[in-house]
Design a protein around this motif. Structure first.
Motif, PDB file in Angstrom:
ATOM      1  N   LEU A  61     -10.429  -3.123   1.375  1.00 22.72           N
ATOM      2  CA  LEU A  61      -9.643  -1.911   1.613  1.00 22.72           C
ATOM      3  C   LEU A  61     -10.197  -1.141   2.804  1.00 22.72           C
ATOM      4  CD1 LEU A  61      -9.350  -0.757  -2.117  1.00 22.72           C
ATOM      5  CD2 LEU A  61      -7.681  -2.061  -0.786  1.00 22.72           C
ATOM      6  N   PHE A  62      -9.291  -0.510   3.540  1.00 27.37           N
ATOM      7  CA  PHE A  62      -9.646   0.136   4.801  1.00 27.37           C
ATOM      8  C   PHE A  62      -8.911   1.469   4.945  1.00 27.37           C
ATOM      9  CE2 PHE A  62     -11.391  -3.774   6.631  1.00 27.37           C
ATOM     10  CZ  PHE A  62     -10.740  -4.749   5.902  1.00 27.37           C
ATOM     11  N   LYS A  98      -5.473  -9.471   9.498  1.00 24.09           N
ATOM     12  CA  LYS A  98      -4.137  -9.455   8.930  1.00 24.09           C
ATOM     13  C   LYS A  98      -4.122  -8.409   7.821  1.00 24.09           C
ATOM     14  CE  LYS A  98      -0.505 -12.073   6.696  1.00 24.09           C
ATOM     15  NZ  LYS A  98      -0.110 -13.337   6.012  1.00 24.09           N
ATOM     16  N   LEU A  99      -3.521  -7.287   8.119  1.00 25.41           N
ATOM     17  CA  LEU A  99      -3.584  -6.116   7.255  1.00 25.41           C
ATOM     18  C   LEU A  99      -2.203  -5.716   6.760  1.00 25.41           C
ATOM     19  CD1 LEU A  99      -5.917  -4.329   9.734  1.00 25.41           C
ATOM     20  CD2 LEU A  99      -6.594  -4.738   7.380  1.00 25.41           C
ATOM     21  N   THR A 100      -2.194  -5.183   5.537  1.00 28.30           N
ATOM     22  CA  THR A 100      -0.996  -4.537   5.002  1.00 28.30           C
ATOM     23  C   THR A 100      -1.268  -3.042   5.016  1.00 28.30           C
ATOM     24  OG1 THR A 100      -0.492  -6.430   3.586  1.00 28.30           O
ATOM     25  CG2 THR A 100       0.516  -4.305   3.016  1.00 28.30           C
ATOM     26  N   VAL A 131       0.858  -1.185   0.000  1.00 29.25           N
ATOM     27  CA  VAL A 131       0.000   0.000   0.000  1.00 29.25           C
ATOM     28  C   VAL A 131       0.893   1.233   0.000  1.00 29.25           C
ATOM     29  CG1 VAL A 131      -1.734   1.301   1.286  1.00 29.25           C
ATOM     30  CG2 VAL A 131      -1.837  -1.204   1.226  1.00 29.25           C
ATOM     31  N   THR A 132       0.582   2.180  -0.865  1.00 26.72           N
ATOM     32  CA  THR A 132       1.355   3.417  -0.953  1.00 26.72           C
ATOM     33  C   THR A 132       0.441   4.609  -0.699  1.00 26.72           C
ATOM     34  OG1 THR A 132       2.851   2.430  -2.571  1.00 26.72           O
ATOM     35  CG2 THR A 132       2.860   4.819  -2.386  1.00 26.72           C
ATOM     36  N   ALA A 144      -5.074   0.694   4.310  1.00 31.07           N
ATOM     37  CA  ALA A 144      -4.666  -0.695   4.535  1.00 31.07           C
ATOM     38  C   ALA A 144      -5.496  -1.633   3.666  1.00 31.07           C
ATOM     39  CB  ALA A 144      -4.843  -1.064   6.012  1.00 31.07           C
ATOM     40  N   LEU A 145      -4.969  -2.817   3.449  1.00 25.47           N
ATOM     41  CA  LEU A 145      -5.727  -3.833   2.727  1.00 25.47           C
ATOM     42  C   LEU A 145      -5.620  -5.170   3.441  1.00 25.47           C
ATOM     43  CD1 LEU A 145      -3.863  -6.053   0.962  1.00 25.47           C
ATOM     44  CD2 LEU A 145      -3.417  -4.053  -0.422  1.00 25.47           C
TER      45      LEU A 145
END
Lengths: 117, 114
Positions: free
Chosen positions: A33-34, A104-106, A4-5, A91-92
Motif C-alpha cells: 500500500l502506498f 503497476k498500481l491501482t 481503492v476508495t 494506491a496498491l
C-alpha cells in the motif's frame, strides 16, 4: 479486481489542524500500500508505503498503518502546514495476484487538500 | 540525476489526428509504465514495458492506442485518430530492474482534443 476508495474531497483545513484522509481497498492477493502526493504542476511523488499488515509508513510528519482486518490505510498528520496543500492518492500494488512490479498500481480517485494560514 | 521526463507537457490535437507522447525514464531505469487520468478520476494503469518488450498491456484500449519502448530512445505512447474522450492527463513512471522498487513519475502530458 483490485480497487481503492478514498474519502470524498476536497478537504480544507487551517494550519496546524489534524489531518485524516481515509483509504480502503479490495485486493485479490496481499497488496503493498502506498500514498502518493501531487503538488501543483508536478508529477506524483511517493509519500510513504507499507508492505505487510501492521506496518506503519511515515514521512514528513505523515503516517499510515496497514490494517489488514479493516482493509484500510488511512493517512494522518498531526499538524498540517500550508505547504502540504496538494492532491493525495492512495494506491496498491498486488504482486501476489500476478502483479509484475510496484510500478503497476491501482489508484484511488485522489483527495484535494487545501490548508489555509 | 534528472527525473522522468515527459514531453510535450501540453498537446492539442484535432479529432482524427494522431497524438505521440514521449517519456524518457530516469537514468538506469529499464521499466516504464503509462497511466491515464481522466477528469475527476484517479490514475488508471495502461501498459508496462521493458526495453523492446510489452510486459503487461491489460489497461490499454484495444483500438487506436499503442506503446513502445525501443532499445534506444524514449518510450512512446501513440494514439491514432484521437477523439474528444481521449482528452486526459497521461503520466509515465519508471523503475529500476529489481522488481520491488519504487516507480518515479513524470509531470505528465495533458492532451486536449478539440
Amino acid at each position: 479486481g483490485d480497487s481503492v476508495t478514498q474519502m470524498e474531497g476536497p478537504v480544507t483545513l487551517s494550519e496546524e489542524a489534524f489531518l485524516t484522509i481515509n483509504c480502503t481497498y479490495t485486493a485479490t492477493g496481499y497488496p503493498s500500500l502506498f500514498w502518493y502526493v501531487q503538488y501543483p504542476g508536478e508529477g506524483l511523488q511517493l509519500l510513504l508505503k507499507a508492505t505487510k499488515a501492521d506496518d506503519k509508513g511515515s514521512n514528513k510528519g505523515f503516517e499510515a498503518t496497514y490494517r489488514k482486518e479493516t482493509t484500510s490505510f488511512h493517512l494522518e498528520k498531526g499538524s498540517v502546514q500550508v505547504s502540504d496543500s496538494a492532491v493525495y492518492f492512495c494506491a496498491l500494488s498486488d504482486l501476489g495476484a500476478g502483479g509484475t512490479s510496484y510500478g503497476k498500481l491501482t489508484f484511488g480517485q485522489g483527495t484535494i487538500l487545501t490548508v489555509h494560514p | 540525476n534528472a527525473g522522468v521526463m515527459q514531453n510535450p507537457r501540453h498537446l492539442v490535437r484535432r479529432r482524427g489526428q494522431e497524438a505521440r507522447l514521449r517519456c524518457s525514464p530516469m537514468k538506469g531505469h529499464s521499466h516504464v509504465y503509462w497511466y491515464r487520468q481522466l477528469p475527476e478520476e484517479g490514475l488508471k494503469f495502461m501498459v508496462y514495458l521493458q526495453k523492446e518488450n510489452i510486459i503487461d498491456e491489460s489497461g490499454m484500449p484495444k483500438e487506436r492506442f499503442s506503446a513502445e519502448f525501443p532499445k534506444e530512445g524514449p518510450s512512446i505512447l501513440r494514439i491514432q485518430q484521437v477523439v474528444r474522450g481521449d482528452s486526459a492527463a497521461y503520466f509515465c513512471a519508471s523503475s529500476a530492474l529489481q522488481m520491488n522498487t519504487e516507480a518515479f513519475f513524470g509531470q505528465g502530458t495533458r492532451l486536449t482534443v478539440v
